[in-house]
Design an enzyme around this catalytic site. Structure first.
Site, PDB file in Angstrom:
ATOM      1  N   LYS A 192       0.845  -1.200   0.000  1.00 41.53           N
ATOM      2  CA  LYS A 192       0.000   0.000   0.000  1.00 41.53           C
ATOM      3  C   LYS A 192       0.881   1.251   0.000  1.00 41.53           C
ATOM      4  CE  LYS A 192      -4.471   0.852   2.123  1.00 41.53           C
ATOM      5  NZ  LYS A 192      -5.261   1.092   0.941  1.00 41.53           N
ATOM      6  N   GLU A 210      -7.409  -5.456 -10.283  1.00 41.50           N
ATOM      7  CA  GLU A 210      -8.250  -4.964  -9.188  1.00 41.50           C
ATOM      8  C   GLU A 210      -8.841  -3.621  -9.554  1.00 41.50           C
ATOM      9  OE1 GLU A 210      -6.173  -4.032  -5.524  1.00 41.50           O
ATOM     10  OE2 GLU A 210      -4.285  -3.883  -6.605  1.00 41.50           O
TER      11      GLU A 210
HETATM   12  N1  PLP Z   1      -6.755  -2.742  -3.454  1.00 40.42           N
HETATM   13  C1  PLP Z   1      -6.298  -1.498  -3.258  1.00 40.42           C
HETATM   14  C2  PLP Z   1      -5.475  -0.862  -4.318  1.00 40.42           C
HETATM   15  C3  PLP Z   1      -6.587  -0.801  -2.072  1.00 40.42           C
HETATM   16  O1  PLP Z   1      -6.135   0.440  -1.879  1.00 40.42           O
HETATM   17  C4  PLP Z   1      -7.388  -1.450  -1.096  1.00 40.42           C
HETATM   18  C5  PLP Z   1      -7.720  -0.754   0.150  1.00 40.42           C
HETATM   19  O2  PLP Z   1      -7.046  -0.855   1.096  1.00 40.42           O
HETATM   20  C6  PLP Z   1      -7.828  -2.753  -1.335  1.00 40.42           C
HETATM   21  C7  PLP Z   1      -7.499  -3.366  -2.521  1.00 40.42           C
HETATM   22  C8  PLP Z   1      -8.642  -3.502  -0.313  1.00 40.42           C
HETATM   23  O3  PLP Z   1      -7.833  -3.873   0.779  1.00 40.42           O
HETATM   24  P1  PLP Z   1      -8.472  -4.079   2.214  1.00 40.42           P
HETATM   25  O4  PLP Z   1      -9.529  -5.102   2.058  1.00 40.42           O
HETATM   26  O5  PLP Z   1      -7.356  -4.546   3.076  1.00 40.42           O
HETATM   27  O6  PLP Z   1      -9.002  -2.764   2.643  1.00 40.42           O
END
Ligand code: PLP
Length: 342
Positions: A189, A225
């Site tokens: 992230k 995604e």
């Molecule tokens: N993909 C991205 C690029 C994100 O920024 C997030 C958000 O955090 C997610 C997926 C989903 O991750 P999570 O379920 O841990 O919030």
């Protein structure tokens, strides 16, 4: 805005997903020895560092995001903070940064939630979103890791991520811009992942779509995604989602939904999903801390709009309500995903 007991009185129904200034934030510093020290709460406000700060110039920074929910009995519930702490640690390693320990991370999140307790929305009206931020705060000029780091957690009450609550998402398959590539930082992230997708996101929104669905950078064929959420498809009893092999974020919601779905008897496959498979999918949905489990009503690819089942009696809805039930204390937390903090 008035105070009502422990809760700020505001129009919770109008709460979206935007920055609301709360009362306190928590910060810790780290010097060259790599240890974080002097963690403390201060009033929420602007932060100051050198214009040479590594995060400002070279994007050396990692974010996290997790939610605190208020239960009917007044308790505050935190969902899988250890997983978020671990993901920040892995991201920090990739970005050549020291990171707080798991314990320090969870402590900071708890302190931030408790200090801003009056901003946790009433049950069913939203959540307090906590944003942990790890940044290269020290000055650099030549490209290199920062000499000093800062870990900060702050909070904002949030409602729905997408403006039209309950309206199924319409996604636009992006073919020009790529979000991530093998060997890059798509799997963590990093703050540097979000600026580059804005162009595609703004374009898709201007065309009336809710968000962008990114494809793999090599073949421009496999689903990756959405801007801030993972993607799933359903066909019969089989739920599929792209594997976390470095270019997509290993979502904590993704991981939880995989476990919940297997528990409900679905077969879950983590595998490459070709964009052409959308023609056969029964349902498509996105998962993320911010979006929850969000139904996708349509995906548009090269001018063709594929539509999917949404609404009552969908698998998406069953998975989403189980997850929200656990997160808000209405369904038994068998896996010990919840931490009670108040
Ligand atoms: N993909 C991205 C690029 C994100 O920024 C997030 C958000 O955090 C997610 C997926 C989903 O991750 P999570 O379920 O841990 O919030």
């Amino acid at each position: 805005m008035e105070m009502m007991g422990y809760i700020v009185k505001m129009e919770w129904e109008k709460l979206g997903f935007g920055p609301v200034s709360t009362d306190f934030m928590y910060s810790m510093k780290c010097c060259e020895d790599g240890n974080f020290v002097q963690g403390n709460l201060t009033h929420y406000g602007n932060i100051q560092f050198s214009p040479f700060a590594a995060v400002l110039n070279y994007g050396q920074g990692i974010i996290e995001g997790l939610k605190v929910n208020r239960k009917e009995d007044g308790r505050l519930l935190l969902f899988r903070p250890d997983q978020h702490a671990l993901r920040m640690k892995m991201g920090a390693q990739r970005m050549c940064m020291p990171s707080p320990s798991i314990h320090q991370f969870i402590h900071a999140v708890k302190q931030t939630a408790l200090a801003n307790i009056r901003w946790v929305p009433p049950p069913g009206k939203g959540s307090l979103y906590i944003r942990p931020l790890l940044i290269g705060s020290g000055p650099v000029l030549g490209v290199g890791p920062a000499p000093e780091y800062m870990f900060l957690t702050y909070a904002s009450p949030v409602g729905n991520y997408f403006k039209q609550d309950k309206t199924p998402l319409s996604l636009y398959v992006e073919e020009e811009e790529v979000r991530a590539f093998s060997g890059g930082v798509g799997g963590v992230k990093s703050v540097s992942n979000y600026g580059p997708v804005l162009k595609a996101l703004v374009r898709a929104k201007s065309l009336g779509f809710s968000d962008v669905l990114y494809l793999d950078s090599v073949n421009k064929k496999y689903l990756e995604e959405v801007s801030a959420a993972n993607i799933f498809t359903l066909k019969g009893n089989v739920i599929s989602t792209p594997p976390t092999s470095g270019t997509i974020l290993p979502g904590i919601t993704r991981k939880s939904i995989i476990e919940i779905a297997r528990g409900l008897g679905f077969q879950v496959e983590e595998r490459s999903i070709s964009v052409h498979e959308l023609t056969e999918a029964d349902e498509v949905f996105c998962t993320g801390t911010a979006v929850g489990v969000a139904a996708v009503g349509s995906v548009t690819y090269r001018g063709t709009r594929f539509e999917f089942k949404v609404g009552e009696n969908t698998v998406c809805q069953a998975l989403g309500s189980t997850l929200v039930g656990i997160q808000t204390g209405l369904i038994e937390d068998k896996e010990e995903w919840i931490i009670n903090i108040h």
